[in-house]
Design a protein around this motif. Structure first.
Motif, mmCIF file in Angstrom:
data_model
loop_
_atom_site.group_PDB
_atom_site.id
_atom_site.type_symbol
_atom_site.label_atom_id
_atom_site.label_comp_id
_atom_site.label_asym_id
_atom_site.label_seq_id
_atom_site.Cartn_x
_atom_site.Cartn_y
_atom_site.Cartn_z
ATOM 1 N N ALA A 15 0.821 -1.211 0.000
ATOM 2 C CA ALA A 15 0.000 0.000 0.000
ATOM 3 C C ALA A 15 0.858 1.266 0.000
ATOM 4 N N GLY A 16 2.064 1.164 0.535
ATOM 5 C CA GLY A 16 2.930 2.337 0.631
ATOM 6 C C GLY A 16 3.647 2.697 -0.668
ATOM 7 N N ASN A 17 3.979 1.704 -1.469
ATOM 8 C CA ASN A 17 4.760 2.013 -2.671
ATOM 9 C C ASN A 17 3.981 1.863 -3.974
ATOM 10 N N ALA A 18 2.736 1.365 -3.873
ATOM 11 C CA ALA A 18 1.979 1.051 -5.088
ATOM 12 C C ALA A 18 1.711 2.275 -5.962
ATOM 13 N N ALA A 19 1.294 3.375 -5.321
ATOM 14 C CA ALA A 19 0.880 4.548 -6.105
ATOM 15 C C ALA A 19 1.998 5.004 -7.033
ATOM 16 N N GLU A 20 3.233 5.036 -6.512
ATOM 17 C CA GLU A 20 4.332 5.522 -7.327
ATOM 18 C C GLU A 20 4.644 4.553 -8.481
ATOM 19 N N LEU A 21 4.687 3.271 -8.154
ATOM 20 C CA LEU A 21 4.960 2.276 -9.207
ATOM 21 C C LEU A 21 3.878 2.320 -10.283
ATOM 22 N N LEU A 22 2.618 2.416 -9.829
ATOM 23 C CA LEU A 22 1.489 2.353 -10.762
ATOM 24 C C LEU A 22 1.293 3.645 -11.546
ATOM 25 N N SER A 23 2.037 4.693 -11.141
ATOM 26 C CA SER A 23 1.895 5.955 -11.873
ATOM 27 C C SER A 23 2.738 5.950 -13.158
ATOM 28 N N LYS A 24 3.598 4.954 -13.302
ATOM 29 C CA LYS A 24 4.485 4.924 -14.466
ATOM 30 C C LYS A 24 3.718 4.477 -15.715
ATOM 31 N N PRO A 25 4.019 5.080 -16.859
ATOM 32 C CA PRO A 25 3.204 4.845 -18.051
ATOM 33 C C PRO A 25 3.175 3.393 -18.551
ATOM 34 N N ASP A 26 4.256 2.645 -18.318
ATOM 35 C CA ASP A 26 4.260 1.262 -18.811
ATOM 36 C C ASP A 26 3.970 0.227 -17.733
ATOM 37 N N VAL A 27 3.626 0.695 -16.544
ATOM 38 C CA VAL A 27 3.247 -0.239 -15.469
ATOM 39 C C VAL A 27 1.721 -0.307 -15.447
ATOM 40 N N ASP A 28 1.198 -1.457 -15.811
ATOM 41 C CA ASP A 28 -0.253 -1.586 -16.012
ATOM 42 C C ASP A 28 -0.939 -2.353 -14.894
ATOM 43 N N GLY A 29 -0.270 -2.448 -13.759
ATOM 44 C CA GLY A 29 -0.887 -3.135 -12.637
ATOM 45 C C GLY A 29 0.153 -3.855 -11.819
ATOM 46 N N GLY A 30 -0.314 -4.726 -10.945
ATOM 47 C CA GLY A 30 0.614 -5.412 -10.058
ATOM 48 C C GLY A 30 0.244 -6.864 -9.842
ATOM 49 N N LEU A 31 1.268 -7.657 -9.553
ATOM 50 C CA LEU A 31 1.067 -9.037 -9.097
ATOM 51 C C LEU A 31 1.592 -9.044 -7.669
ATOM 52 N N ILE A 32 0.667 -9.244 -6.748
ATOM 53 C CA ILE A 32 0.982 -8.998 -5.351
ATOM 54 C C ILE A 32 0.916 -10.268 -4.519
ATOM 55 N N GLY A 33 1.988 -10.552 -3.807
ATOM 56 C CA GLY A 33 2.031 -11.730 -2.945
ATOM 57 C C GLY A 33 1.592 -11.379 -1.540
ATOM 58 N N GLY A 34 2.558 -11.122 -0.681
ATOM 59 C CA GLY A 34 2.292 -10.881 0.740
ATOM 60 C C GLY A 34 1.147 -9.927 1.022
ATOM 61 N N ALA A 35 1.136 -8.783 0.343
ATOM 62 C CA ALA A 35 0.119 -7.764 0.630
ATOM 63 C C ALA A 35 -1.268 -8.134 0.088
ATOM 64 N N SER A 36 -1.367 -9.256 -0.613
ATOM 65 C CA SER A 36 -2.700 -9.653 -1.106
ATOM 66 C C SER A 36 -3.412 -10.546 -0.087
ATOM 67 N N LEU A 37 -2.735 -10.847 1.012
ATOM 68 C CA LEU A 37 -3.329 -11.737 2.014
ATOM 69 C C LEU A 37 -4.097 -10.971 3.081
ATOM 70 N N LYS A 38 -4.046 -9.639 3.002
ATOM 71 C CA LYS A 38 -4.814 -8.819 3.941
ATOM 72 C C LYS A 38 -5.722 -7.931 3.110
ATOM 73 N N SER A 39 -7.032 -8.064 3.339
ATOM 74 C CA SER A 39 -7.992 -7.381 2.470
ATOM 75 C C SER A 39 -7.756 -5.870 2.411
ATOM 76 N N ARG A 40 -7.463 -5.278 3.578
ATOM 77 C CA ARG A 40 -7.316 -3.827 3.605
ATOM 78 C C ARG A 40 -6.085 -3.372 2.792
ATOM 79 N N ASP A 41 -4.983 -4.075 2.990
ATOM 80 C CA ASP A 41 -3.762 -3.729 2.242
ATOM 81 C C ASP A 41 -3.992 -3.892 0.738
ATOM 82 N N PHE A 42 -4.659 -4.992 0.394
ATOM 83 C CA PHE A 42 -4.889 -5.276 -1.028
ATOM 84 C C PHE A 42 -5.793 -4.197 -1.631
ATOM 85 N N LEU A 43 -6.819 -3.828 -0.897
ATOM 86 C CA LEU A 43 -7.734 -2.805 -1.404
ATOM 87 C C LEU A 43 -7.044 -1.444 -1.515
#
Ligand code: PGA
Length: 253
Positions: free
Chosen positions: A219-247
């Motif tokens: 949740a802390g670094n996603a916005a910056e990574l996802l703001s890049k023009p060729d980054v079209d999303g994420g594949l998330i391991g650890g942070a996908s196991l907690k609903s709030r973090d994932f959301l």
């Protein structure tokens, strides 16, 4: 417009109850937040697929994926799960070539090419993972190394077939380590991979292929990574196991 995708890779985690709880929370939050332009893909272990699919119900924008599929079509392969079986359970995506499969299960580019074909032949979109080790990054040969993973496993596909593939760039040194690639490092590699796809399939095809970033995205670094023009999303391991973090990651997009 390329699809924006946030995919959760549960890996070998979550009991039945935990998986049900996590899925319900994600589906409810996704609906409450009225998220429309980001496709969410949940990739649980195989036994969860059917119950997770049931919980998702008709929620459009949320899909189920698998973490692996067999390279074989069907038959006497005890313990394996085919793309055809996955497809019959309503699975839409399948992760292929995750670095953990490459390392622990010795899956090589050639085998992965067959798995990709199996997935496509059964109507699944492969989420094809690629990425370099720390050693290769430090030697400065990461770009040719990762490009070769695409060439070797994907470049036998037709333009129509590759248009159904999602790429996930996951530097191995960033997976589960808490160490992320910087947004600039991610953008640089994503742009290089898109150029590589463009050289083979043409710009239009390459421009429509989603390239996700994976490796300690949170949740802390996603916005910056996802703001890049060729980054079209994420594949998330650890942070996908907690609903709030994932959301939070989905929302930061
Ligand atoms: P991580 O895993 O987010 O826990 O680093 C990512 C992945 O392996 O897909």
């Amino acid at each position: 417009m390329r699809k924006k995708i946030i995919a959760g890779n549960w890996k070998m985690n979550m009991t039945f109850e935990e998986g049900q709880k996590l899925t319900s929370e994600i589906v409810n939050m996704y609906k409450d937040e009225n998220i429309q332009d980001v496709t969410v893909v949940l990739n649980p272990p195989f036994p969860h697929i059917h119950p997770v699919k049931k919980l998702i119900g008709e929620t459009s924008g949320v899909a189920v994926g698998a973490q692996n599929c067999s390279d074989k079509e069907s038959g006497a392969y005890t313990g394996e799960v085919s793309a055809k079986i996955l497809s019959s359970f309503g699975v839409e995506y399948v992760i292929i070539g995750h670095s953990e499969r490459r390392e622990y299960f010795k899956e090589d580019n050639e085998l992965l090419a067959v798995k990709v074909k199996q997935a496509l032949a059964n109507g699944l979109s492969p989420i094809f993972c690629c990425g370099e080790s720390l050693e290769i990054r430090e030697a400065g040969t990461h770009e040719p190394n990762v490009k070769f993973q695409l060439t070797d496993s994907l470049f036998d596909l037709t333009a129509e077939e590759i248009s159904k593939v999602v790429i996930a760039y996951e530097p191995i040194w960033a997976i589960g380590t808490g160490k992320t690639a910087t947004a600039d490092q991610a953008q640089e590699m994503h742009a290089a991979l898109r150029r590589h796809l463009g050289n083979k399939y043409g710009k239009e095809v390459a421009n429509n292929i989603p390239i996700l970033y994976g490796g300690s995205m949170n949740a802390g670094n996603a916005a910056e990574l996802l703001s890049k023009p060729d980054v079209d999303g994420g594949l998330i391991g650890g942070a996908s196991l907690k609903s709030r973090d994932f959301l939070e990651i989905i929302k930061s997009y």
